[in-house]
Design a protein around this motif. Sequence first.
Motif, PDB file in Angstrom:
ATOM      1  N   ALA A   1       0.830  -1.202   0.000  1.00  0.00           N
ATOM      2  CA  ALA A   1       0.000   0.000   0.000  1.00  0.00           C
ATOM      3  C   ALA A   1       0.866   1.255   0.000  1.00  0.00           C
ATOM      4  CB  ALA A   1      -0.909   0.002   1.222  1.00  0.00           C
ATOM      5  N   ALA A   2       0.358   2.290  -0.622  1.00  0.00           N
ATOM      6  CA  ALA A   2       1.034   3.580  -0.625  1.00  0.00           C
ATOM      7  C   ALA A   2       1.005   4.191   0.768  1.00  0.00           C
ATOM      8  CB  ALA A   2       0.353   4.519  -1.616  1.00  0.00           C
ATOM      9  N   GLY A   3       1.999   5.016   1.075  1.00  0.00           N
ATOM     10  CA  GLY A   3       2.045   5.667   2.366  1.00  0.00           C
ATOM     11  C   GLY A   3       0.956   6.715   2.520  1.00  0.00           C
ATOM     12  N   THR A   4       0.266   6.679   3.625  1.00  0.00           N
ATOM     13  CA  THR A   4      -0.780   7.668   3.915  1.00  0.00           C
ATOM     14  C   THR A   4      -0.590   8.162   5.344  1.00  0.00           C
ATOM     15  OG1 THR A   4      -2.293   5.908   4.629  1.00  0.00           O
ATOM     16  CG2 THR A   4      -2.466   6.650   2.335  1.00  0.00           C
ATOM     17  N   PRO A   5      -0.935   9.408   5.615  1.00  0.00           N
ATOM     18  CA  PRO A   5      -0.771   9.940   6.972  1.00  0.00           C
ATOM     19  C   PRO A   5      -1.600   9.140   7.971  1.00  0.00           C
ATOM     20  CG  PRO A   5      -1.172  11.688   5.404  1.00  0.00           C
ATOM     21  CD  PRO A   5      -1.434  10.417   4.684  1.00  0.00           C
ATOM     22  N   PRO A   6      -1.147   8.932   9.210  1.00  0.00           N
ATOM     23  CA  PRO A   6       0.113   9.480   9.720  1.00  0.00           C
ATOM     24  C   PRO A   6       1.323   8.596   9.416  1.00  0.00           C
ATOM     25  CG  PRO A   6      -1.048   8.379  11.487  1.00  0.00           C
ATOM     26  CD  PRO A   6      -1.950   8.302  10.275  1.00  0.00           C
TER      27      PRO A   6
ATOM     28  N   GLY B   1       5.470   4.684  -7.062  1.00  0.00           N
ATOM     29  CA  GLY B   1       6.191   5.949  -7.135  1.00  0.00           C
ATOM     30  C   GLY B   1       6.032   6.775  -5.878  1.00  0.00           C
ATOM     31  N   GLY B   2       7.114   7.444  -5.470  1.00  0.00           N
ATOM     32  CA  GLY B   2       7.049   8.352  -4.325  1.00  0.00           C
ATOM     33  C   GLY B   2       6.379   9.662  -4.697  1.00  0.00           C
ATOM     34  N   GLN B   3       5.995  10.435  -3.690  1.00  0.00           N
ATOM     35  CA  GLN B   3       5.241  11.661  -3.966  1.00  0.00           C
ATOM     36  C   GLN B   3       5.533  12.707  -2.897  1.00  0.00           C
ATOM     37  OE1 GLN B   3       4.038  13.803  -5.841  1.00  0.00           O
ATOM     38  NE2 GLN B   3       2.163  12.855  -6.596  1.00  0.00           N
ATOM     39  N   ARG B   4       5.280  13.967  -3.267  1.00  0.00           N
ATOM     40  CA  ARG B   4       5.464  15.063  -2.322  1.00  0.00           C
ATOM     41  C   ARG B   4       4.126  15.692  -1.976  1.00  0.00           C
ATOM     42  NH1 ARG B   4       9.262  19.763  -4.302  1.00  0.00           N
ATOM     43  NH2 ARG B   4       7.498  20.166  -5.681  1.00  0.00           N
ATOM     44  N   ASN B   5       3.790  15.604  -0.704  1.00  0.00           N
ATOM     45  CA  ASN B   5       2.599  16.262  -0.186  1.00  0.00           C
ATOM     46  C   ASN B   5       1.323  15.834  -0.906  1.00  0.00           C
ATOM     47  OD1 ASN B   5       2.097  17.824   2.038  1.00  0.00           O
ATOM     48  ND2 ASN B   5       1.817  19.711   0.871  1.00  0.00           N
ATOM     49  N   ALA B   6       1.301  14.610  -1.378  1.00  0.00           N
ATOM     50  CA  ALA B   6       0.128  14.068  -2.067  1.00  0.00           C
ATOM     51  C   ALA B   6       0.221  12.547  -2.002  1.00  0.00           C
ATOM     52  CB  ALA B   6       0.080  14.548  -3.516  1.00  0.00           C
ATOM     53  N   THR B   7      -0.807  11.887  -2.495  1.00  0.00           N
ATOM     54  CA  THR B   7      -0.858  10.428  -2.400  1.00  0.00           C
ATOM     55  C   THR B   7       0.167   9.769  -3.319  1.00  0.00           C
ATOM     56  OG1 THR B   7      -3.222  10.534  -1.906  1.00  0.00           O
ATOM     57  CG2 THR B   7      -2.343   8.408  -2.626  1.00  0.00           C
ATOM     58  N   PRO B   8       1.050   8.938  -2.785  1.00  0.00           N
ATOM     59  CA  PRO B   8       2.020   8.230  -3.620  1.00  0.00           C
ATOM     60  C   PRO B   8       1.388   7.008  -4.277  1.00  0.00           C
ATOM     61  CG  PRO B   8       2.363   7.695  -1.321  1.00  0.00           C
ATOM     62  CD  PRO B   8       1.245   8.699  -1.360  1.00  0.00           C
TER      63      PRO B   8
END
Length: 345
Positions: A149-154, A323-330
Amino acid sequence: MKDINNNLTPGKNTKNIQPRKGKSFGYQVLGFGAGGSASPFVVATGGTIVTCGNFKTHIFTGDGTFCVSNAGKASGSNTVDYFVVAGGGGGGRDNFGACRVGAGGGAGGFRLSNSVGCLPAPAMSPLSNPTGLPVSVAAYPVTVGGGGAAGTPPSVGGAQGGNSIFAGSSTITSAGGGGGMGHSPTSDSPGTTTKGGSGGGSQGPSSPTGTGAGNTPPVSPPQGNNAGDGGASPSFAGGGGGGAGAVGGNQSGSTGGSGGVGSFIACAMIGPTAPSYGTAGPASGRYFSGGGGTKESGGGGDGGGAAASGGANATVNTGGGGGGQRNATPGAGGSGIVIIRYKFQ
């Protein structure tokens, strides 16, 4: 003296002799023939079956069972080739601000054996094992790992991909790709784990020691490569995830690293008429297990194993990293695949 030859001449008292002998003799011939006509080649069912020349390929895009009803012989074929790709790791997310970039997920572990192909093709992956596996009459479980799974906060680090397994005479396990690191408002976050078949990219100088190690656990030939390194202040750009064909790229300035290239599989293994898993590579084969890139890098990997530019999901059944992402969903990692191949005639 009685002429014994008369017993062989059809008559009133001998009319059943020949049929009995003929039936008995015929039975013996049939019995011998049945015992001697067993196929010298492997016979099996399971998955999606593709025929290519003298070879059959069983493709599993999900869990299943490879059922062998005839184990073949050394004079024909009594071994199978395997191709076991694990799920790719999810990409990391930066949740700190514009100055950071989440790292790319690592590709799923990539393990295969390589024998004579059915069509001319470029050389197989250097990660290939030249020896296949012997089989017996048995049901062999097959497990196909899901993408991380993609990283999501927190918890902004990507999750590790799932293992893929072919439980043959010797169990072949490919480890899921490591998750790409992310960054919360307070600290770097490795997610589930950044180690795996190929490593997930690191995020900044405070990343823990050993982050992004590929070929974890170690096997020979190796099942993947290390990830790229993330950057220091002020950019903190993430590294690219490792791929089966190369290590992940390091960040450069504020630009995140590209994902490591996937590894090539000739059509001899998957069959020229098999479905195209991911973007098609060269006509003679496809790429699998590419590492995930980051938002600024424009992506990494190659062919069907290229997961993704930053933020993009990896393609299913390629084992690519997200793919990695900045300040958004990767991006999420791509699921794996298991392929089993043998000579059937």
